[in-house]
Write a protein that holds these residues in place. Structure first.
Motif, PDB file in Angstrom:
ATOM      1  N   PHE A  66       4.064   0.983  -3.732  1.00 11.31           N
ATOM      2  CA  PHE A  66       2.823   0.302  -4.141  1.00 11.31           C
ATOM      3  C   PHE A  66       1.592   1.001  -3.551  1.00 11.31           C
ATOM      4  CE2 PHE A  66       6.205  -2.773  -4.783  1.00 11.31           C
ATOM      5  CZ  PHE A  66       5.943  -3.155  -6.092  1.00 11.31           C
ATOM      6  N   ASP A  67       1.654   2.297  -3.548  1.00 16.38           N
ATOM      7  CA  ASP A  67       0.558   3.123  -3.046  1.00 16.38           C
ATOM      8  C   ASP A  67       0.525   4.392  -3.897  1.00 16.38           C
ATOM      9  OD1 ASP A  67      -1.473   4.148  -1.521  1.00 16.38           O
ATOM     10  OD2 ASP A  67      -0.257   4.451   0.288  1.00 16.38           O
ATOM     11  N   THR A  68      -0.578   5.128  -3.774  1.00 13.86           N
ATOM     12  CA  THR A  68      -0.695   6.386  -4.515  1.00 13.86           C
ATOM     13  C   THR A  68       0.194   7.447  -3.864  1.00 13.86           C
ATOM     14  OG1 THR A  68      -2.963   5.770  -4.959  1.00 13.86           O
ATOM     15  CG2 THR A  68      -2.410   8.076  -5.312  1.00 13.86           C
ATOM     16  N   ASN A  69       0.772   8.308  -4.676  1.00 15.36           N
ATOM     17  CA  ASN A  69       1.506   9.468  -4.157  1.00 15.36           C
ATOM     18  C   ASN A  69       0.739  10.715  -4.607  1.00 15.36           C
ATOM     19  OD1 ASN A  69       3.210  11.647  -3.760  1.00 15.36           O
ATOM     20  ND2 ASN A  69       5.069  10.507  -4.275  1.00 15.36           N
ATOM     21  N   TYR A  70      -0.245  11.107  -3.809  1.00 16.38           N
ATOM     22  CA  TYR A  70      -1.196  12.149  -4.240  1.00 16.38           C
ATOM     23  C   TYR A  70      -0.514  13.423  -4.707  1.00 16.38           C
ATOM     24  CZ  TYR A  70      -5.102   9.366  -2.667  1.00 16.38           C
ATOM     25  OH  TYR A  70      -6.018   8.368  -2.534  1.00 16.38           O
ATOM     26  N   GLU A  71       0.434  13.878  -3.921  1.00 18.13           N
ATOM     27  CA  GLU A  71       1.061  15.171  -4.236  1.00 18.13           C
ATOM     28  C   GLU A  71       1.738  15.134  -5.607  1.00 18.13           C
ATOM     29  OE1 GLU A  71       3.244  16.601  -0.839  1.00 18.13           O
ATOM     30  OE2 GLU A  71       4.318  17.981  -2.160  1.00 18.13           O
ATOM     31  N   LEU A  72       2.563  14.105  -5.806  1.00 17.35           N
ATOM     32  CA  LEU A  72       3.276  13.958  -7.078  1.00 17.35           C
ATOM     33  C   LEU A  72       2.290  13.782  -8.236  1.00 17.35           C
ATOM     34  CD1 LEU A  72       6.023  13.057  -8.708  1.00 17.35           C
ATOM     35  CD2 LEU A  72       5.112  10.777  -8.287  1.00 17.35           C
ATOM     36  N   GLU A  73       1.306  12.926  -8.023  1.00 17.58           N
ATOM     37  CA  GLU A  73       0.386  12.615  -9.122  1.00 17.58           C
ATOM     38  C   GLU A  73      -0.482  13.812  -9.481  1.00 17.58           C
ATOM     39  OE1 GLU A  73      -1.326   8.636  -8.990  1.00 17.58           O
ATOM     40  OE2 GLU A  73       0.330   7.996  -7.714  1.00 17.58           O
ATOM     41  N   GLU A  82       2.816  11.997 -17.097  1.00 14.96           N
ATOM     42  CA  GLU A  82       1.913  11.034 -16.461  1.00 14.96           C
ATOM     43  C   GLU A  82       2.118   9.613 -17.004  1.00 14.96           C
ATOM     44  OE1 GLU A  82      -2.086  12.525 -16.627  1.00 14.96           O
ATOM     45  OE2 GLU A  82      -2.564  11.515 -14.744  1.00 14.96           O
ATOM     46  N   LYS A  83       2.531   9.537 -18.265  1.00 17.40           N
ATOM     47  CA  LYS A  83       2.687   8.204 -18.880  1.00 17.40           C
ATOM     48  C   LYS A  83       3.703   7.334 -18.144  1.00 17.40           C
ATOM     49  CE  LYS A  83       6.086   9.482 -22.487  1.00 17.40           C
ATOM     50  NZ  LYS A  83       6.200  10.943 -22.391  1.00 17.40           N
ATOM     51  N   TYR A  84       4.646   7.957 -17.468  1.00 17.93           N
ATOM     52  CA  TYR A  84       5.650   7.161 -16.752  1.00 17.93           C
ATOM     53  C   TYR A  84       5.043   6.387 -15.585  1.00 17.93           C
ATOM     54  CZ  TYR A  84       8.887  10.074 -19.393  1.00 17.93           C
ATOM     55  OH  TYR A  84       9.538  10.709 -20.400  1.00 17.93           O
ATOM     56  N   LEU A  85       3.858   6.803 -15.182  1.00 20.36           N
ATOM     57  CA  LEU A  85       3.228   6.123 -14.040  1.00 20.36           C
ATOM     58  C   LEU A  85       2.238   5.032 -14.465  1.00 20.36           C
ATOM     59  CD1 LEU A  85       2.523   9.092 -11.586  1.00 20.36           C
ATOM     60  CD2 LEU A  85       4.290   7.344 -11.395  1.00 20.36           C
ATOM     61  N   THR A  86       2.017   4.895 -15.775  1.00 16.36           N
ATOM     62  CA  THR A  86       0.988   3.952 -16.242  1.00 16.36           C
ATOM     63  C   THR A  86       1.202   2.546 -15.674  1.00 16.36           C
ATOM     64  OG1 THR A  86       0.946   5.204 -18.275  1.00 16.36           O
ATOM     65  CG2 THR A  86      -0.196   3.091 -18.306  1.00 16.36           C
ATOM     66  N   GLY A  87       2.409   2.031 -15.804  1.00 17.48           N
ATOM     67  CA  GLY A  87       2.692   0.652 -15.377  1.00 17.48           C
ATOM     68  C   GLY A  87       2.418   0.436 -13.898  1.00 17.48           C
ATOM     69  N   ILE A  88       2.948   1.300 -13.078  1.00 23.34           N
ATOM     70  CA  ILE A  88       2.794   1.096 -11.626  1.00 23.34           C
ATOM     71  C   ILE A  88       1.338   1.336 -11.201  1.00 23.34           C
ATOM     72  CG2 ILE A  88       3.639   3.442 -11.038  1.00 23.34           C
ATOM     73  CD1 ILE A  88       4.130   0.291  -8.891  1.00 23.34           C
ATOM     74  N   ARG A  89       0.642   2.241 -11.886  1.00 20.03           N
ATOM     75  CA  ARG A  89      -0.780   2.444 -11.545  1.00 20.03           C
ATOM     76  C   ARG A  89      -1.594   1.191 -11.851  1.00 20.03           C
ATOM     77  NH1 ARG A  89      -1.895   8.582 -13.758  1.00 20.03           N
ATOM     78  NH2 ARG A  89      -1.493   9.635 -11.781  1.00 20.03           N
ATOM     79  N   GLU A  90      -1.287   0.556 -12.976  1.00 19.38           N
ATOM     80  CA  GLU A  90      -1.998  -0.686 -13.326  1.00 19.38           C
ATOM     81  C   GLU A  90      -1.768  -1.753 -12.261  1.00 19.38           C
ATOM     82  OE1 GLU A  90      -1.844  -0.209 -18.130  1.00 19.38           O
ATOM     83  OE2 GLU A  90      -0.912  -2.020 -17.280  1.00 19.38           O
ATOM     84  N   ILE A  91      -0.533  -1.848 -11.807  1.00 20.05           N
ATOM     85  CA  ILE A  91      -0.209  -2.845 -10.781  1.00 20.05           C
ATOM     86  C   ILE A  91      -0.999  -2.563  -9.510  1.00 20.05           C
ATOM     87  CG2 ILE A  91       1.635  -3.642  -9.241  1.00 20.05           C
ATOM     88  CD1 ILE A  91       3.583  -3.246 -11.540  1.00 20.05           C
ATOM     89  N   ILE A  92      -1.012  -1.294  -9.118  1.00 21.93           N
ATOM     90  CA  ILE A  92      -1.707  -0.924  -7.876  1.00 21.93           C
ATOM     91  C   ILE A  92      -3.212  -1.211  -7.997  1.00 21.93           C
ATOM     92  CG2 ILE A  92      -2.311   1.034  -6.380  1.00 21.93           C
ATOM     93  CD1 ILE A  92       0.529   2.158  -7.051  1.00 21.93           C
ATOM     94  N   ASP A  93      -3.761  -0.979  -9.200  1.00 22.89           N
ATOM     95  CA  ASP A  93      -5.194  -1.242  -9.402  1.00 22.89           C
ATOM     96  C   ASP A  93      -5.509  -2.737  -9.448  1.00 22.89           C
ATOM     97  OD1 ASP A  93      -5.755   1.399  -9.482  1.00 22.89           O
ATOM     98  OD2 ASP A  93      -5.797   1.567 -11.681  1.00 22.89           O
ATOM     99  N   THR A  94      -4.549  -3.539  -9.928  1.00 20.97           N
ATOM    100  CA  THR A  94      -4.803  -4.975 -10.104  1.00 20.97           C
ATOM    101  C   THR A  94      -4.542  -5.775  -8.840  1.00 20.97           C
ATOM    102  OG1 THR A  94      -3.914  -4.671 -12.328  1.00 20.97           O
ATOM    103  CG2 THR A  94      -4.306  -6.941 -11.641  1.00 20.97           C
ATOM    104  N   GLY A  95      -3.478  -5.411  -8.137  1.00 18.18           N
ATOM    105  CA  GLY A  95      -3.049  -6.228  -7.007  1.00 18.18           C
ATOM    106  C   GLY A  95      -3.537  -5.698  -5.669  1.00 18.18           C
ATOM    107  N   SER A  96      -3.360  -6.543  -4.631  1.00 16.84           N
ATOM    108  CA  SER A  96      -3.529  -6.035  -3.264  1.00 16.84           C
ATOM    109  C   SER A  96      -2.201  -6.280  -2.548  1.00 16.84           C
ATOM    110  CB  SER A  96      -4.681  -6.747  -2.564  1.00 16.84           C
ATOM    111  OG  SER A  96      -4.330  -8.087  -2.332  1.00 16.84           O
ATOM    112  N   PHE A  97      -1.883  -5.430  -1.610  1.00 19.86           N
ATOM    113  CA  PHE A  97      -0.539  -5.439  -1.038  1.00 19.86           C
ATOM    114  C   PHE A  97      -0.610  -5.479   0.488  1.00 19.86           C
ATOM    115  CE2 PHE A  97      -0.652  -3.542  -5.154  1.00 19.86           C
ATOM    116  CZ  PHE A  97       0.362  -4.216  -5.818  1.00 19.86           C
ATOM    117  N   SER A  98       0.019  -6.484   1.066  1.00 20.01           N
ATOM    118  CA  SER A  98       0.053  -6.597   2.528  1.00 20.01           C
ATOM    119  C   SER A  98       1.511  -6.614   2.973  1.00 20.01           C
ATOM    120  CB  SER A  98      -0.577  -7.897   3.006  1.00 20.01           C
ATOM    121  OG  SER A  98      -1.766  -8.138   2.332  1.00 20.01           O
TER     122      SER A  98
END
Ligand code: G1P
Length: 275
Positions: A66-73, A82-98
């Motif tokens: 639930f974080d960015t993976n700069y190197e991979l991205e 890149e399309k395979y990351l669309t779903g998880i990127r949306e989640i990361i942008d929408t949510g906050s994670f503790s």
């Protein structure tokens, strides 16, 4: 109104050894998506965007997911992958994670209490990612949030299970309020088959009011010497009100190899290949 959702994810996943020796069981993929992501999607769909994980040792992969993976991205930027990351990127942008850690395995009740510092004094959801719940039009947590707005008390999701399965679950009994909704009068954690008060098993979806934290603090260890949320909820049911809700949707017990394989086949055939 309900903004937060706890994910207790500290368990070892021993039923999946050796796969879970160094990898969290919640990161096992159902087709191409880790189990925990399905749960987080369900929470966000229900409007619960502040996600709190109660983790343990060896669960770092969940934080990284639930974080960015700069190197991979950076590597796949501008490519068809890149399309395979669309779903998880949306989640990361929408949510906050503790993340907070449960240091000792003292049961689900204790895990939820550890989450108090994330939740504070608000009603909140709890999702056990092992129970994968799929519903096309409205996820189970979204269904429960609607009920919460109506009743303003703790709600547990329940499902009728065959008699030979009942001892694996918390079991509820109570008075029917309307179709699919029961006001809880009794609740037992993993009763022997002949002592189960009904065939209604608790599935890993809860909405809890914050007074549950004080109740958990006063709840002694129960089944298997662990602090059980089921026991705390029974106190809450006696002192106030707890509802049990027969949800719409399909549930898979992905904590077992059999359920996991069934879920994988179902998702592959009905969601992945159907796209
Ligand atoms: C937990 C709860 C139990 C519930 C179950 C649902 O048990 O303690 O009441 O029925 O989740 O999956 P666990 O399966 O973590 O032992």
């Amino acid at each position: 109104m309900i903004n937060k959702c706890l994910f207790p994810v500290a368990g070892y996943g021993t039923r999946f050894l050796p796969a879970t020796k160094s990898m969290p069981k919640e990161m096992l993929p159902i087709v191409n998506k880790p189990l925990v992501q399905y749960g987080v999607e369900e929470a966000i769909e229900a409007g619960l965007k502040e996600i709190g994980f109660v983790t343990g040792r060896g669960k770092r992969a969940i934080e990284d997911h639930f974080d960015t993976n700069y190197e991979l991205e950076h590597q796949i930027q501008g490519t068809g992958k890149e399309k395979y990351l669309t779903g998880i990127r949306e989640i990361i942008d929408t949510g906050s994670f503790s993340f907070t850690r449960q240091r000792e395995m003292k049961g689900l009740g204790n895990a939820i209490l550890v989450g108090e510092r994330i939740v504070g004094d608000e009603p909140f959801g709890v999702i056990l990612a092992d129970d994968l719940c799929l519903e096309q039009s409205e996820g189970v947590m979204a269904q429960m949030v609607k009920l919460y707005k109506q009743f303003r008390c703790s709600i547990v999701a329940v499902e009728e299970v065959p008699e030979d399965q009942i001892e694996k679950f918390g079991v509820v009994d109570g008075e029917s309020i309307k179709e699919g909704l029961i006001r809880v009068t009794n609740m037992v954690e993993k009763p022997p088959r002949n002592e189960a008060p009904s065939n209604l098993a608790i599935i890993g979806r809860y909405i809890l009011t914050p007074d549950i934290f004080d109740i958990i603090r006063d709840t002694p260890p129960g089944k298997n010497g662990e602090v059980q949320i089921t026991d705390a909820l029974l106190t809450q049911a006696h002192d106030g009100c707890v509802m049990a809700y027969k949800f719409r949707g399909r549930r898979f017990d992905c904590g077992s190899v059999e359920g996991f394989v069934k879920a994988s086949n179902y998702v592959f055939e009905n969601i992945y290949a159907a796209k």
